[in-house]
Scaffold this motif. Sequence first.
Motif, PDB file in Angstrom:
ATOM      1  N   HIS A 278      31.451  45.667  54.657  1.00 18.94           N
ATOM      2  CA  HIS A 278      30.829  44.345  54.732  1.00 18.94           C
ATOM      3  C   HIS A 278      31.769  43.238  54.309  1.00 18.94           C
ATOM      4  CE1 HIS A 278      26.488  46.165  54.586  1.00 18.94           C
ATOM      5  NE2 HIS A 278      27.042  46.233  55.782  1.00 18.94           N
ATOM      6  N   GLY A 279      33.064  43.454  54.532  1.00 14.35           N
ATOM      7  CA  GLY A 279      34.023  42.380  54.431  1.00 14.35           C
ATOM      8  C   GLY A 279      34.356  41.909  53.029  1.00 14.35           C
ATOM      9  N   LEU A 280      35.269  40.923  52.998  1.00 14.26           N
ATOM     10  CA  LEU A 280      35.607  40.296  51.719  1.00 14.26           C
ATOM     11  C   LEU A 280      35.982  38.840  51.945  1.00 14.26           C
ATOM     12  CD1 LEU A 280      38.892  39.744  51.195  1.00 14.26           C
ATOM     13  CD2 LEU A 280      38.936  42.196  50.952  1.00 14.26           C
ATOM     14  N   THR A 281      35.782  38.071  50.894  1.00 14.04           N
ATOM     15  CA  THR A 281      36.193  36.669  50.839  1.00 14.04           C
ATOM     16  C   THR A 281      37.003  36.487  49.566  1.00 14.04           C
ATOM     17  OG1 THR A 281      34.154  35.964  51.951  1.00 14.04           O
ATOM     18  CG2 THR A 281      35.428  34.266  50.806  1.00 14.04           C
ATOM     19  N   ILE A 282      38.160  35.858  49.675  1.00 12.04           N
ATOM     20  CA  ILE A 282      38.975  35.537  48.512  1.00 12.04           C
ATOM     21  C   ILE A 282      38.987  34.019  48.356  1.00 12.04           C
ATOM     22  CG2 ILE A 282      41.176  35.854  47.337  1.00 12.04           C
ATOM     23  CD1 ILE A 282      41.813  38.112  49.255  1.00 12.04           C
ATOM     24  N   TYR A 283      38.646  33.565  47.166  1.00  9.06           N
ATOM     25  CA  TYR A 283      38.565  32.136  46.867  1.00  9.06           C
ATOM     26  C   TYR A 283      39.784  31.699  46.074  1.00  9.06           C
ATOM     27  CZ  TYR A 283      33.623  32.818  48.044  1.00  9.06           C
ATOM     28  OH  TYR A 283      32.444  33.143  48.675  1.00  9.06           O
ATOM     29  N   GLY A 284      40.389  30.585  46.476  1.00 10.91           N
ATOM     30  CA  GLY A 284      41.538  30.046  45.766  1.00 10.91           C
ATOM     31  C   GLY A 284      41.266  28.655  45.240  1.00 10.91           C
ATOM     32  N   GLN A 285      42.319  27.923  44.959  1.00 12.15           N
ATOM     33  CA  GLN A 285      42.166  26.577  44.424  1.00 12.15           C
ATOM     34  C   GLN A 285      41.404  25.699  45.409  1.00 12.15           C
ATOM     35  OE1 GLN A 285      45.189  24.433  42.474  1.00 12.15           O
ATOM     36  NE2 GLN A 285      46.200  26.225  41.626  1.00 12.15           N
ATOM     37  N   GLY A 286      40.428  24.983  44.885  1.00 14.45           N
ATOM     38  CA  GLY A 286      39.624  24.087  45.706  1.00 14.45           C
ATOM     39  C   GLY A 286      38.382  24.716  46.278  1.00 14.45           C
ATOM     40  N   PHE A 287      38.146  26.022  46.005  1.00 17.25           N
ATOM     41  CA  PHE A 287      36.965  26.709  46.518  1.00 17.25           C
ATOM     42  C   PHE A 287      36.366  27.604  45.439  1.00 17.25           C
ATOM     43  CE2 PHE A 287      39.136  25.590  50.410  1.00 17.25           C
ATOM     44  CZ  PHE A 287      38.100  25.292  51.299  1.00 17.25           C
ATOM     45  N   GLY A 288      35.087  27.964  45.634  1.00 14.11           N
ATOM     46  CA  GLY A 288      34.416  28.870  44.712  1.00 14.11           C
ATOM     47  C   GLY A 288      34.086  28.221  43.386  1.00 14.11           C
ATOM     48  N   ASP A 289      34.067  29.029  42.335  1.00  8.25           N
ATOM     49  CA  ASP A 289      33.704  28.551  41.003  1.00  8.25           C
ATOM     50  C   ASP A 289      34.895  28.320  40.093  1.00  8.25           C
ATOM     51  OD1 ASP A 289      31.010  28.348  41.380  1.00  8.25           O
ATOM     52  OD2 ASP A 289      30.459  30.142  40.254  1.00  8.25           O
ATOM     53  N   TYR A 290      36.060  28.894  40.449  1.00 13.33           N
ATOM     54  CA  TYR A 290      37.204  28.856  39.546  1.00 13.33           C
ATOM     55  C   TYR A 290      38.392  28.232  40.270  1.00 13.33           C
ATOM     56  CZ  TYR A 290      34.232  32.183  37.155  1.00 13.33           C
ATOM     57  OH  TYR A 290      33.157  32.785  36.556  1.00 13.33           O
ATOM     58  N   ASN A 291      38.948  27.213  39.688  1.00 16.50           N
ATOM     59  CA  ASN A 291      40.017  26.459  40.343  1.00 16.50           C
ATOM     60  C   ASN A 291      41.358  27.168  40.142  1.00 16.50           C
ATOM     61  OD1 ASN A 291      40.907  24.335  41.924  1.00 16.50           O
ATOM     62  ND2 ASN A 291      41.462  23.101  40.150  1.00 16.50           N
ATOM     63  N   GLN A 292      41.484  28.343  40.757  1.00 14.56           N
ATOM     64  CA  GLN A 292      42.717  29.115  40.638  1.00 14.56           C
ATOM     65  C   GLN A 292      42.931  29.936  41.895  1.00 14.56           C
ATOM     66  OE1 GLN A 292      41.531  32.090  37.393  1.00 14.56           O
ATOM     67  NE2 GLN A 292      42.242  33.441  39.037  1.00 14.56           N
ATOM     68  N   ASP A 293      44.187  30.348  42.096  1.00 14.51           N
ATOM     69  CA  ASP A 293      44.501  31.291  43.168  1.00 14.51           C
ATOM     70  C   ASP A 293      44.527  32.691  42.547  1.00 14.51           C
ATOM     71  OD1 ASP A 293      44.871  29.668  45.612  1.00 14.51           O
ATOM     72  OD2 ASP A 293      46.381  28.652  44.409  1.00 14.51           O
ATOM     73  N   ILE A 294      45.435  33.548  42.974  1.00 14.63           N
ATOM     74  CA  ILE A 294      45.554  34.883  42.385  1.00 14.63           C
ATOM     75  C   ILE A 294      46.488  34.765  41.179  1.00 14.63           C
ATOM     76  CG2 ILE A 294      46.234  37.279  42.749  1.00 14.63           C
ATOM     77  CD1 ILE A 294      45.725  36.800  45.760  1.00 14.63           C
ATOM     78  N   ARG A 295      45.941  34.857  40.006  1.00 13.93           N
ATOM     79  CA  ARG A 295      46.726  34.694  38.779  1.00 13.93           C
ATOM     80  C   ARG A 295      47.315  36.046  38.382  1.00 13.93           C
ATOM     81  NH1 ARG A 295      43.747  31.329  34.359  1.00 13.93           N
ATOM     82  NH2 ARG A 295      44.022  29.793  36.023  1.00 13.93           N
ATOM     83  N   MET A 296      48.636  36.071  38.179  1.00 15.33           N
ATOM     84  CA  MET A 296      49.335  37.309  37.872  1.00 15.33           C
ATOM     85  C   MET A 296      50.043  37.199  36.533  1.00 15.33           C
ATOM     86  SD  MET A 296      52.681  38.981  39.671  1.00 15.33           S
ATOM     87  CE  MET A 296      53.703  37.993  38.593  1.00 15.33           C
ATOM     88  N   MET A 297      49.953  38.270  35.735  1.00 16.69           N
ATOM     89  CA  MET A 297      50.671  38.341  34.466  1.00 16.69           C
ATOM     90  C   MET A 297      51.338  39.700  34.370  1.00 16.69           C
ATOM     91  SD  MET A 297      47.792  36.561  32.035  1.00 16.69           S
ATOM     92  CE  MET A 297      46.440  37.259  32.970  1.00 16.69           C
ATOM     93  N   ILE A 298      52.615  39.734  34.026  1.00 19.97           N
ATOM     94  CA  ILE A 298      53.356  40.983  33.885  1.00 19.97           C
ATOM     95  C   ILE A 298      54.005  41.030  32.505  1.00 19.97           C
ATOM     96  CG2 ILE A 298      55.211  42.441  34.755  1.00 19.97           C
ATOM     97  CD1 ILE A 298      54.775  41.375  37.487  1.00 19.97           C
ATOM     98  N   GLN A 299      53.786  42.130  31.801  1.00 19.36           N
ATOM     99  CA  GLN A 299      54.442  42.349  30.512  1.00 19.36           C
ATOM    100  C   GLN A 299      55.633  43.279  30.708  1.00 19.36           C
ATOM    101  OE1 GLN A 299      53.502  41.067  27.147  1.00 19.36           O
ATOM    102  NE2 GLN A 299      55.677  41.589  27.213  1.00 19.36           N
ATOM    103  N   TYR A 300      56.824  42.801  30.342  1.00 21.77           N
ATOM    104  CA  TYR A 300      58.043  43.592  30.437  1.00 21.77           C
ATOM    105  C   TYR A 300      58.488  44.042  29.050  1.00 21.77           C
ATOM    106  CZ  TYR A 300      58.578  41.659  35.160  1.00 21.77           C
ATOM    107  OH  TYR A 300      58.389  41.309  36.482  1.00 21.77           O
ATOM    108  N   ARG A 301      59.250  45.103  29.024  1.00 18.62           N
ATOM    109  CA  ARG A 301      59.844  45.592  27.789  1.00 18.62           C
ATOM    110  C   ARG A 301      61.298  46.002  28.061  1.00 18.62           C
ATOM    111  NH1 ARG A 301      58.364  48.252  23.019  1.00 18.62           N
ATOM    112  NH2 ARG A 301      56.153  48.071  23.474  1.00 18.62           N
ATOM    113  N   LYS A 302      62.168  45.704  27.099  1.00 12.93           N
ATOM    114  CA  LYS A 302      63.543  46.164  27.208  1.00 12.93           C
ATOM    115  C   LYS A 302      63.611  47.671  27.087  1.00 12.93           C
ATOM    116  CE  LYS A 302      65.676  41.994  25.221  1.00 12.93           C
ATOM    117  NZ  LYS A 302      66.495  41.518  24.092  1.00 12.93           N
ATOM    118  N   VAL A 303      64.449  48.299  27.902  1.00 10.83           N
ATOM    119  CA  VAL A 303      64.621  49.755  27.827  1.00 10.83           C
ATOM    120  C   VAL A 303      65.663  50.060  26.763  1.00 10.83           C
ATOM    121  CG1 VAL A 303      65.308  51.800  29.082  1.00 10.83           C
ATOM    122  CG2 VAL A 303      64.028  49.993  30.251  1.00 10.83           C
TER     123      VAL A 303
END
Length: 303
Positions: A278-303
């Motif tokens: 039944h499909g999907l809808t992705i909401y970004g800035q200017g649409f939906g309830d949250y004024n954001q696109d796909i927010r990404m966070m990456i935690q790196y560690r030194k080897v």
Amino acid sequence: MNSVTLEEQLPLFQALSSELRVQIVKLVAANSGISLKQLAEKLNMPQSTLSPHIGKLASCGLIRVEEEPASHGLQKCCYPNQTQILINFGDDCNRLPLYQAEIPIGQYSDFDVTPTCGLATTASFLGTLDEPRLFAHPESAKAGILWFTTGYVEYILPNSSYWNTKIEKITLIFEIGSESPGANNDWPSRIVFSLNGTRLGEWISPGDFGDRRGRQNPSWWYSFLNQYGLLKTLTINQSGCYLDGMPLSAVTVDDLQLDSQSVMKFRFEVPAGTPLSHGLTIYGQGFGDYNQDIRMMIQYRKV
């Protein structure tokens, strides 16, 4: 939100040291987009008393305040700005600062979709509706919302690691829902998440919500269309994959075998031929309830 040391997040602890401010954070989390007037009424206090507390919570990044149109001028509305707080009680010199980026909804790298489908910017629809070929249009990069019935869209996640680092955790936050012609709150859809071809798990979206207007939608967006989705947080770490903190699969970040040269391709997919296609809808800035696109966070560690 990531805290490398306790000292660096002293303003956060100070903000949460007040029972009233904790109550405000809970109300904003449960009522995203609530106005200062509504908050003051719920807390039974004047707005002048409430405003300094709002300012303290906003300054440390727990909430954000936006001015939005009201029946008479503008009103200030509050949104949750963080879904997680990670506190490191040790001084870990191997953990690097959290890398954050926001990937525009229209900046997908690959797609294969079926109607009903379409894209729109905050100004208008992109061409005619239900034309999959328009997903390849140059203007698609400006899209703030996209939808399709079956198929997939794929995004390349930026990788800022160096040769002597490894990825500890990847977090993606996005607003998503099903896709029904028009809108249908009871329209469950099976949505599969994958990274570099590895299936991370699936989520059943409960519906394509249109019972009220999305808080961010442009004025021209028709009222009979879907209006908003649900904000979901997908996390892949060294113990598994989680959606909103609940286990999604046993796939760990180590299973993905990512290094400094890895191209990370994240896919949203609705498989064809199932009762819940039944499909999907992705909401970004200017649409939906949250004024954001796909927010990404990456935690790196030194080897």
